[in-house]
Design a protein around this motif. Structure first.
Motif, short mmCIF file in Angstrom:
data_model
loop_
_atom_site.label_atom_id
_atom_site.label_comp_id
_atom_site.label_asym_id
_atom_site.label_seq_id
_atom_site.Cartn_x
_atom_site.Cartn_y
_atom_site.Cartn_z
N LEU A 119 0.83 -1.21 0.00
CA LEU A 119 0.00 0.00 0.00
C LEU A 119 0.87 1.26 0.00
O LEU A 119 0.57 2.23 -0.71
CB LEU A 119 -0.93 -0.01 1.21
N ALA A 120 1.93 1.23 0.78
CA ALA A 120 2.81 2.40 0.83
C ALA A 120 3.56 2.57 -0.50
O ALA A 120 3.73 3.68 -1.00
CB ALA A 120 3.80 2.26 1.99
N TYR A 121 4.00 1.47 -1.07
CA TYR A 121 4.79 1.53 -2.31
C TYR A 121 3.95 1.97 -3.50
O TYR A 121 4.49 2.50 -4.48
CB TYR A 121 5.41 0.16 -2.57
N ALA A 122 2.63 1.77 -3.43
CA ALA A 122 1.76 2.10 -4.56
C ALA A 122 1.86 3.57 -4.95
O ALA A 122 1.66 3.93 -6.12
CB ALA A 122 0.32 1.73 -4.23
N SER A 123 2.16 4.45 -4.01
CA SER A 123 2.24 5.87 -4.34
C SER A 123 3.44 6.17 -5.23
O SER A 123 3.49 7.22 -5.87
CB SER A 123 2.30 6.72 -3.08
N TRP A 124 4.43 5.25 -5.27
CA TRP A 124 5.57 5.45 -6.16
C TRP A 124 5.11 5.44 -7.62
O TRP A 124 5.44 6.33 -8.39
CB TRP A 124 6.64 4.40 -5.92
N LEU A 125 4.35 4.41 -8.00
CA LEU A 125 3.92 4.32 -9.40
C LEU A 125 2.99 5.47 -9.76
O LEU A 125 3.06 6.02 -10.87
CB LEU A 125 3.23 2.98 -9.66
N LEU A 136 0.57 12.06 -0.83
CA LEU A 136 0.58 10.59 -0.98
C LEU A 136 1.97 10.00 -0.74
O LEU A 136 2.13 9.12 0.11
CB LEU A 136 0.03 10.22 -2.35
N PRO A 137 3.02 10.44 -1.45
CA PRO A 137 4.35 9.90 -1.11
C PRO A 137 4.82 10.29 0.28
O PRO A 137 5.60 9.56 0.91
CB PRO A 137 5.26 10.46 -2.20
N LEU A 138 4.33 11.43 0.79
CA LEU A 138 4.69 11.80 2.16
C LEU A 138 4.11 10.80 3.16
O LEU A 138 4.79 10.37 4.11
CB LEU A 138 4.18 13.21 2.47
N ALA A 139 2.84 10.41 2.94
CA ALA A 139 2.25 9.37 3.80
C ALA A 139 3.01 8.06 3.67
O ALA A 139 3.24 7.35 4.66
CB ALA A 139 0.78 9.17 3.42
N SER A 140 3.45 7.73 2.44
CA SER A 140 4.22 6.51 2.24
C SER A 140 5.55 6.57 2.98
O SER A 140 6.02 5.56 3.52
CB SER A 140 4.47 6.29 0.74
N ALA A 141 6.18 7.75 3.01
CA ALA A 141 7.44 7.89 3.73
C ALA A 141 7.25 7.58 5.21
O ALA A 141 8.09 6.91 5.83
CB ALA A 141 7.99 9.31 3.54
N ILE A 142 6.14 8.04 5.77
CA ILE A 142 5.86 7.78 7.18
C ILE A 142 5.64 6.30 7.42
O ILE A 142 6.21 5.71 8.36
CB ILE A 142 4.64 8.60 7.63
N VAL A 143 4.83 5.66 6.56
CA VAL A 143 4.56 4.23 6.72
C VAL A 143 5.84 3.42 6.55
O VAL A 143 6.11 2.50 7.34
CB VAL A 143 3.49 3.78 5.70
N MET A 144 6.64 3.77 5.55
CA MET A 144 7.89 3.04 5.35
C MET A 144 8.83 3.20 6.54
O MET A 144 9.52 2.25 6.94
CB MET A 144 8.59 3.54 4.08
N GLY A 145 8.85 4.38 7.14
CA GLY A 145 9.68 4.58 8.33
C GLY A 145 9.25 3.68 9.47
O GLY A 145 10.09 3.10 10.17
#
Length: 420
Positions: A230-236, A391-400
């Motif tokens: 889910l977090a990685y999806a914002s990359w594409l 969206l990528p900012l939220a992914s950065a938080i989740v990945m952290g």
């Protein structure tokens, strides 16, 4: 000096890979060369040569994306069940047939068939070869060879070379006829088919005899992987703004002609910088590069929004976006592809890579629709960029959080290992 040149030369690094892995990396170059012989000119062919309207063109492009990205989960599961070699070879045959159908097509029926075939072909071979590369690179890393993230960096560099070479050849062939271009693309995949048939070892599938549903069930029970997906999806979704938001911004400032040049800038950055950056990440950051990379992706949108808001001259916001987004891409993608194998426990890699890609496709489908509505709404031109940054900012938080809490993602910076 020799060591310095090896850092920057993909050919030098390829020599460190076993033959099947070299075949996969060079195959990626051929995949993209053949595909991008056709894709940049497809819409032009439909409108200029065949006289179709925008609705049908949009439908065909949407079908291609769905039949490819949306069905990766199926191709990955088939690779686990039947093996990489037969599934990849089937995908190459389907891609060849699809291109030949497009060469012959003058009406909607053959166009739809050819478009779906070319997309579904990638849904077969891409997750299969990515899973195979992940498996072999994981084994090689454990024997003190190049790391899996470095192998995927080479894979990415080869793909970017194909993205540059394909349109150049296609533009030359298009002066003759679109059918000639598609037949040439089919010819590229014939070469790939023969190379894989001869060079890829015949090996039993990792999960031969097991039902396909068992693979998907294993993926869906892997909560850490699903959170990662889910977090990685914002990359594409972020990357696809090169095709949606970037052209709109360039058109706004009267610089639409720079689009092709900016794609070249992005490709050159990857070709020249991906391997050195991957080595730096391996030595200094490990999986901590995941939240950092997504933060860079968010920064790409925020910087663009800020530059638009202050009326930066001409294409400056667009250039800043492409450069920063590409830097984020180079940081995130190799590490993330290595992380898939870790999170999967080195099992059912095809299913895991397939689900990862399909989730990204769904994110693009939904997110780009919403972003497109914002771009069409006529509000402040900086607003869509600022909104997308969330969206990528939220992914950065989740990945952290995942890097801190999931043992499989625990950082292992390579300065703790002596590879010299």
């Amino acid at each position: 000096m020799r060591d310095l040149l090896r850092r920057w030369s993909i050919l030098g690094r390829l020599g460190e890979l076993p033959r099947p892995m070299r075949l996969i990396v060079l195959g990626q170059l051929a995949f993209n060369t053949g595909f991008y012989l056709v894709l940049p000119f497809f819409a032009l062919h439909l409108t200029r040569d065949l006289g179709f309207g925008g609705a049908l063109v949009g439908l065909l492009l949407g079908l291609r994306t769905f039949s490819q990205q949306g069905l990766f989960f199926l191709g990955g599961a088939l690779a686990d069940r039947f093996g990489t070699r037969p599934v990849a070879l089937t995908g190459f045959v389907v891609r060849i047939a699809g291109f030949l159908l497009l060469a012959l097509a003058a009406g909607p029926v053959l166009l739809v068939a050819g478009t779906v075939a070319t997309g579904f072909a990638a849904a077969l071979f891409s997750p299969a070869v990515e899973a195979e590369l992940a498996r072999r690179a994981g084994d090689l890393e454990r024997s003190e060879g190049p790391t899996r993230s470095e192998a995927f960096a080479m894979f990415g560099v080869a793909g970017e070379v194909g993205i540059v070479v394909g349109p150049v050849i296609g533009s030359l062939l298009l002066t003759v006829d679109f059918a000639v271009t598609t037949v040439a693309a089919a010819g590229v995949f014939v070469v790939v088919l023969v190379a894989f048939a001869r060079g890829m070892p015949r090996e039993p599938a990792a999960h031969a005899g097991e039902p396909i549903l068992a693979g998907w069930g294993e993926v869906l029970r892997n909560r850490a992987f699903l959170s990662f997906t889910l977090a990685y999806a914002s990359w594409l979704l972020s990357y696809n703004q090169l095709y949606l938001a970037l052209p709109v911004e360039l058109d706004r400032v009267g610089a639409a002609g720079l689009l092709g040049g900016l794609f070249v800038v992005s490709a050159v950055m990857v070709v020249l910088g991906q391997l050195p950056l991957a080595e730096f990440v391996r030595r200094r950051l490990g999986t901590r590069a995941l939240p950092m990379g997504f933060a860079v992706l968010a920064l790409a949108f925020l910087v663009t929004a800020a530059l638009i808001a202050v009326d930066a001259p001409g294409p400056v916001p667009a250039v800043a976006f492409v450069v920063t987004l590409t830097l984020g891409q180079m940081t995130v993608v190799p590490v993330a592809q290595d992380a898939v194998g870790r999170l999967a426990g080195e099992r059912r890699l095809g299913a895991h890579f397939g689900v990862l890609a399909s989730a990204g496709g769904l994110a693009v489908l939904g997110g780009s629709s919403l972003l497109g509505a914002l771009l069409d709404a006529g509000g402040p031109p900086a607003l869509p960029w600022a909104v997308t940054a969330a969206l990528p900012l939220a992914s950065a938080i989740v990945m952290g959080v995942l890097v801190r809490r999931v043992p499989a993602l625990a950082p292992e910076p390579s300065f703790e290992r002596n590879r010299s």
